[in-house]
Design a protein around this motif. Structure first.
Motif, PDB file in Angstrom:
ATOM      1  N   HIS A  24      27.378  19.098 -13.300  1.00 20.90           N
ATOM      2  CA  HIS A  24      26.044  18.708 -13.720  1.00 20.90           C
ATOM      3  C   HIS A  24      25.443  19.783 -14.619  1.00 20.90           C
ATOM      4  O   HIS A  24      24.839  19.492 -15.654  1.00 20.90           O
ATOM      5  CB  HIS A  24      25.135  18.531 -12.499  1.00 20.90           C
ATOM      6  CG  HIS A  24      24.952  17.110 -12.080  1.00 20.90           C
ATOM      7  ND1 HIS A  24      24.175  16.743 -11.010  1.00 20.90           N
ATOM      8  CD2 HIS A  24      25.445  15.953 -12.587  1.00 20.90           C
ATOM      9  CE1 HIS A  24      24.196  15.424 -10.873  1.00 20.90           C
ATOM     10  NE2 HIS A  24      24.972  14.933 -11.814  1.00 20.90           N
ATOM     11  N   GLN A  35      19.218  20.521 -12.097  1.00 18.05           N
ATOM     12  CA  GLN A  35      19.909  20.471 -10.815  1.00 18.05           C
ATOM     13  C   GLN A  35      19.038  21.049  -9.704  1.00 18.05           C
ATOM     14  O   GLN A  35      19.018  20.532  -8.579  1.00 18.05           O
ATOM     15  CB  GLN A  35      21.238  21.224 -10.882  1.00 18.05           C
ATOM     16  CG  GLN A  35      22.050  21.157  -9.608  1.00 18.05           C
ATOM     17  CD  GLN A  35      22.422  19.725  -9.223  1.00 18.05           C
ATOM     18  OE1 GLN A  35      22.905  18.959 -10.039  1.00 18.05           O
ATOM     19  NE2 GLN A  35      22.182  19.358  -7.962  1.00 18.05           N
ATOM     20  N   ILE A  38      16.689  18.451  -8.589  1.00 16.03           N
ATOM     21  CA  ILE A  38      17.381  17.488  -7.729  1.00 16.03           C
ATOM     22  C   ILE A  38      17.510  18.051  -6.313  1.00 16.03           C
ATOM     23  O   ILE A  38      17.231  17.369  -5.321  1.00 16.03           O
ATOM     24  CB  ILE A  38      18.769  17.141  -8.305  1.00 16.03           C
ATOM     25  CG1 ILE A  38      18.627  16.319  -9.591  1.00 16.03           C
ATOM     26  CG2 ILE A  38      19.618  16.391  -7.273  1.00 16.03           C
ATOM     27  CD1 ILE A  38      19.932  16.121 -10.350  1.00 16.03           C
ATOM     28  N   CYS A  39      17.902  19.303  -6.218  1.00 17.97           N
ATOM     29  CA  CYS A  39      18.119  19.920  -4.901  1.00 17.97           C
ATOM     30  C   CYS A  39      16.811  20.122  -4.128  1.00 17.97           C
ATOM     31  O   CYS A  39      16.840  20.263  -2.901  1.00 17.97           O
ATOM     32  CB  CYS A  39      18.842  21.255  -5.064  1.00 17.97           C
ATOM     33  SG  CYS A  39      20.564  21.108  -5.610  1.00 17.97           S
ATOM     34  N   LEU A  59      23.748  10.144  -4.305  1.00 18.26           N
ATOM     35  CA  LEU A  59      22.612  11.054  -4.203  1.00 18.26           C
ATOM     36  C   LEU A  59      22.969  12.272  -3.355  1.00 18.26           C
ATOM     37  O   LEU A  59      22.575  13.397  -3.673  1.00 18.26           O
ATOM     38  CB  LEU A  59      21.400  10.334  -3.634  1.00 18.26           C
ATOM     39  CG  LEU A  59      20.802   9.233  -4.513  1.00 18.26           C
ATOM     40  CD1 LEU A  59      19.567   8.634  -3.848  1.00 18.26           C
ATOM     41  CD2 LEU A  59      20.454   9.750  -5.906  1.00 18.26           C
ATOM     42  N   VAL A  64      20.778  15.906  -3.768  1.00 20.88           N
ATOM     43  CA  VAL A  64      19.373  15.637  -3.443  1.00 20.88           C
ATOM     44  C   VAL A  64      19.047  16.323  -2.121  1.00 20.88           C
ATOM     45  O   VAL A  64      19.728  16.113  -1.109  1.00 20.88           O
ATOM     46  CB  VAL A  64      19.106  14.123  -3.347  1.00 20.88           C
ATOM     47  CG1 VAL A  64      17.728  13.857  -2.760  1.00 20.88           C
ATOM     48  CG2 VAL A  64      19.220  13.482  -4.726  1.00 20.88           C
ATOM     49  N   LEU A 220      18.357  10.000 -10.236  1.00 22.94           N
ATOM     50  CA  LEU A 220      18.684  11.361 -10.670  1.00 22.94           C
ATOM     51  C   LEU A 220      18.050  11.689 -12.018  1.00 22.94           C
ATOM     52  O   LEU A 220      17.630  12.826 -12.251  1.00 22.94           O
ATOM     53  CB  LEU A 220      20.205  11.545 -10.732  1.00 22.94           C
ATOM     54  CG  LEU A 220      20.917  11.502  -9.377  1.00 22.94           C
ATOM     55  CD1 LEU A 220      22.425  11.535  -9.562  1.00 22.94           C
ATOM     56  CD2 LEU A 220      20.458  12.651  -8.485  1.00 22.94           C
ATOM     57  N   LEU A 223      14.391  12.471 -11.292  1.00 26.65           N
ATOM     58  CA  LEU A 223      14.200  13.759 -10.638  1.00 26.65           C
ATOM     59  C   LEU A 223      14.469  14.936 -11.569  1.00 26.65           C
ATOM     60  O   LEU A 223      13.769  15.948 -11.510  1.00 26.65           O
ATOM     61  CB  LEU A 223      15.104  13.859  -9.402  1.00 26.65           C
ATOM     62  CG  LEU A 223      14.792  12.892  -8.270  1.00 26.65           C
ATOM     63  CD1 LEU A 223      15.885  12.939  -7.215  1.00 26.65           C
ATOM     64  CD2 LEU A 223      13.438  13.188  -7.662  1.00 26.65           C
ATOM     65  N   SER A 224      15.484  14.811 -12.404  1.00 27.51           N
ATOM     66  CA  SER A 224      15.890  15.940 -13.256  1.00 27.51           C
ATOM     67  C   SER A 224      15.174  15.981 -14.590  1.00 27.51           C
ATOM     68  O   SER A 224      15.067  17.033 -15.220  1.00 27.51           O
ATOM     69  CB  SER A 224      17.403  15.888 -13.503  1.00 27.51           C
ATOM     70  OG  SER A 224      17.736  14.738 -14.281  1.00 27.51           O
TER      71      SER A 224
END
Length: 267
Positions: A24, A35, A38-39, A59, A64, A220, A223-224
């Motif tokens: 990614h 990333q 996302i985390c 996910l 995630v 994703l 979120l990113s």
């Protein structure tokens, strides 16, 4: 596109995380910052069946930070033809808990909350408020509309998918944006409760994988902050001919669910 706002604390990747998510991170459009977003995110998945299975797997594998999975159903032998997050050994177990076991084995860094319940409107309001993105992976219109109402009220983006026989559909309701259409703008709250259940009409196994994986991709991206989401665009897929179609839709000014929200935003 704008990044979906998250409330999670900033997550800084350690060496293991940099290695795990390196493919990614190599993407210029995503990178370390994407990333880490996302985390640090929390995603709510409604349904751990045909669509929820690939959604949850991708996910979790993508890192995630927190996944909340809601499903009050149990694993049945007929599910295993397409619901790939479950195993034969878990027939009779609750689907949310079955999914939790698979996901924690896949990526122990992800927190997975399994809720074996059918969420009431009040419970949905609570769950949606705690999430950054919501994914509708259920199989009935009443739940879809209830989830939509909660997302409209909380201003949370909703990724919606459906699949039956050889036909699939996918769209994203960018409800974190003030002027976005909602699910009710596209599908009126009328007709039968179920949107053609698989038990009655059947479903081509890979179809739920195609639509569910695309739902995960939409989440994703939200979120990113990378790529373009399906805002105001409904994707229709015919697996029997391998053809995609797209139709555009707009906000209904008279929508009984979101019109008041827009009226309030315009004052």
């Amino acid at each position: 596109m704008s990044v979906c706002p998250t409330r999670a604390a900033h997550v800084e990747l350690d060496d293991q995380g940099l290695l795990r998510y390196s493919r990614h991170i190599l993407l210029d459009e995503l990178g370390v910052e994407g990333q880490e977003r996302i985390c640090g995110a929390h995603v709510l998945v409604i349904g751990a069946g045909g669509l929820g299975s690939p959604v949850a797997l991708y996910l979790a594998s993508a890192g995630v930070g927190t996944l909340t999975i809601v499903d009050d159903d149990v694993v049945d032998l007929t599910n295993l033809q397409r619901q790939i997050v479950h195993t034969e050994a878990r027939v009779g177990q609750n689907k949310a808990y079955s999914a939790q076991q698979t996901l924690q084995a896949l990526n122990p860094q992800v927190q997975v909350h399994a809720l074996a319940e059918r969420a009431t409107p009040a419970r949905l309001a609570e769950l949606v408020a705690a999430a950054d993105v919501v994914l509708d992976c259920c199989d009935n219109f009443s739940t879809r509309h209830a989830v939509n109402r909660a997302c409209v009220a909380a201003g949370k983006p909703l990724v919606s998918g459906a699949a039956v026989q050889f036909s699939g559909q996918l769209t994203t309701f960018a409800l974190h944006e003030a002027d976005a259409p909602c699910y009710h703008c596209l599908f009126a709250e009328e007709g039968e409760d179920s949107d053609s259940p698989c038990a009655t009409f059947g479903v081509f196994a890979p179809l739920v994988g195609i639509i569910g994986t695309a739902q995960a991709a939409e989440a994703l991206k939200l979120l990113s902050g990378c790529g373009e989401i399906l805002r105001g665009r409904l994707q229709l897929y015919d697996a029997s001919s391998a053809r995609w179609k797209e139709m555009k839709y707009q906000r209904d000014p008279a929508c009984p669910v979101c019109a008041q929200r827009h009226a309030g935003a315009g004052r």
